[in-house]
Design a protein around this motif. Structure first.
Motif, PDB file in Angstrom:
ATOM      1  N   ARG A  22       5.060   3.640   2.610  1.00 53.76           N
ATOM      2  CA  ARG A  22       4.851   2.337   1.958  1.00 53.76           C
ATOM      3  C   ARG A  22       4.694   1.285   3.042  1.00 53.76           C
ATOM      4  NH1 ARG A  22       8.195   0.755  -3.047  1.00 53.76           N
ATOM      5  NH2 ARG A  22       6.132   0.458  -3.873  1.00 53.76           N
ATOM      6  N   TYR A  23       3.628   0.501   2.909  1.00 58.32           N
ATOM      7  CA  TYR A  23       3.333  -0.546   3.879  1.00 58.32           C
ATOM      8  C   TYR A  23       3.048  -1.864   3.179  1.00 58.32           C
ATOM      9  CZ  TYR A  23       2.704   3.141   7.326  1.00 58.32           C
ATOM     10  OH  TYR A  23       2.897   4.209   8.164  1.00 58.32           O
ATOM     11  N   ALA A  24       3.474  -2.935   3.798  1.00 54.59           N
ATOM     12  CA  ALA A  24       3.037  -4.272   3.413  1.00 54.59           C
ATOM     13  C   ALA A  24       1.783  -4.528   4.227  1.00 54.59           C
ATOM     14  CB  ALA A  24       4.114  -5.297   3.754  1.00 54.59           C
ATOM     15  N   ILE A  25       0.686  -4.884   3.533  1.00 56.04           N
ATOM     16  CA  ILE A  25      -0.569  -5.111   4.242  1.00 56.04           C
ATOM     17  C   ILE A  25      -1.092  -6.518   3.984  1.00 56.04           C
ATOM     18  CG2 ILE A  25      -1.199  -2.669   4.246  1.00 56.04           C
ATOM     19  CD1 ILE A  25      -3.259  -3.374   2.018  1.00 56.04           C
ATOM     20  N   LEU A  68       0.863  -1.178   0.000  1.00 55.06           N
ATOM     21  CA  LEU A  68       0.000   0.000   0.000  1.00 55.06           C
ATOM     22  C   LEU A  68       0.902   1.232   0.000  1.00 55.06           C
ATOM     23  CD1 LEU A  68      -2.850   1.293   0.314  1.00 55.06           C
ATOM     24  CD2 LEU A  68      -2.461   1.196   2.788  1.00 55.06           C
ATOM     25  N   ASP A  69       0.821   2.028  -1.066  1.00 58.90           N
ATOM     26  CA  ASP A  69       1.576   3.274  -1.171  1.00 58.90           C
ATOM     27  C   ASP A  69       0.638   4.422  -0.827  1.00 58.90           C
ATOM     28  OD1 ASP A  69       4.116   2.310  -2.160  1.00 58.90           O
ATOM     29  OD2 ASP A  69       3.115   1.901  -4.050  1.00 58.90           O
ATOM     30  N   ILE A  70       1.086   5.296   0.045  1.00 60.81           N
ATOM     31  CA  ILE A  70       0.288   6.440   0.462  1.00 60.81           C
ATOM     32  C   ILE A  70       1.095   7.706   0.209  1.00 60.81           C
ATOM     33  CG2 ILE A  70      -0.861   7.594   2.396  1.00 60.81           C
ATOM     34  CD1 ILE A  70      -1.066   4.790   3.714  1.00 60.81           C
ATOM     35  N   ILE A 110       2.879  -3.274   7.848  1.00 56.19           N
ATOM     36  CA  ILE A 110       4.284  -3.226   8.248  1.00 56.19           C
ATOM     37  C   ILE A 110       5.007  -2.249   7.324  1.00 56.19           C
ATOM     38  CG2 ILE A 110       6.416  -4.558   8.518  1.00 56.19           C
ATOM     39  CD1 ILE A 110       4.543  -7.060   8.761  1.00 56.19           C
ATOM     40  N   ASP A 111       5.705  -1.295   7.910  1.00 55.51           N
ATOM     41  CA  ASP A 111       6.496  -0.354   7.133  1.00 55.51           C
ATOM     42  C   ASP A 111       7.497  -1.147   6.285  1.00 55.51           C
ATOM     43  OD1 ASP A 111       8.467   1.524   6.268  1.00 55.51           O
ATOM     44  OD2 ASP A 111       7.949   2.832   7.939  1.00 55.51           O
ATOM     45  N   ILE A 112       7.496  -0.905   4.980  1.00 56.49           N
ATOM     46  CA  ILE A 112       8.368  -1.643   4.056  1.00 56.49           C
ATOM     47  C   ILE A 112       9.836  -1.532   4.478  1.00 56.49           C
ATOM     48  CG2 ILE A 112       9.282  -1.618   1.679  1.00 56.49           C
ATOM     49  CD1 ILE A 112       6.624  -2.948   1.746  1.00 56.49           C
ATOM     50  N   SER A 113      10.231  -0.384   5.015  1.00 57.14           N
ATOM     51  CA  SER A 113      11.635  -0.202   5.400  1.00 57.14           C
ATOM     52  C   SER A 113      12.036  -1.117   6.563  1.00 57.14           C
ATOM     53  CB  SER A 113      11.910   1.258   5.753  1.00 57.14           C
ATOM     54  OG  SER A 113      11.172   1.639   6.898  1.00 57.14           O
TER      55      SER A 113
END
Length: 107
Positions: A34-37, A23-25, A58-61
């Motif tokens: 950027r999150y992995a959902i 998910l890009d916001i 979860i924050d991609i970083s």
């Protein structure tokens, strides 16, 4: 499915299903998150506010690329397993891991 667009005040209210993946916001001021959902729903309100409901984000970083790569390799090996349940689990794992890998590469 992939959607890219802006939400402004006056947007028609809608509820959209979110698939597992990235998910890009984009926020005002060029800030991007950027999150992995794990999937979920986006509630698009008519005042320009979007509420995201998901069990996991979860924050991609914060994703360890080496652990992800190892998990993907294990899933690929299980694609040929005799047990159809294990094969199905491997397919599902790769459906989640591949967008994460692409997102990490694009950071």
């Amino acid at each position: 499915a992939e959607y890219m667009g802006g939400i402004l005040a006056g947007h028609e209210y809608s509820i959209e299903q979110l698939a597992p993946g990235v998910l890009d916001i984009e926020l005002e001021g060029d800030k991007k998150l950027r999150y992995a959902i794990s999937g979920g729903f986006a509630h698009v309100n008519d005042n320009g506010v979007v509420d995201i409901n998901t069990a996991e984000a979860i924050d991609i970083s914060n994703i360890d690329a080496e652990l992800l790569s190892a998990a993907m390799e294990e899933a690929r090996q299980q694609l040929n397993h005799a047990d159809p349940v294990i094969r199905a689990q491997a397919e599902i794992s790769l459906e989640v891991y591949e967008p994460l890998e692409n997102a990490i590469r694009g950071m």
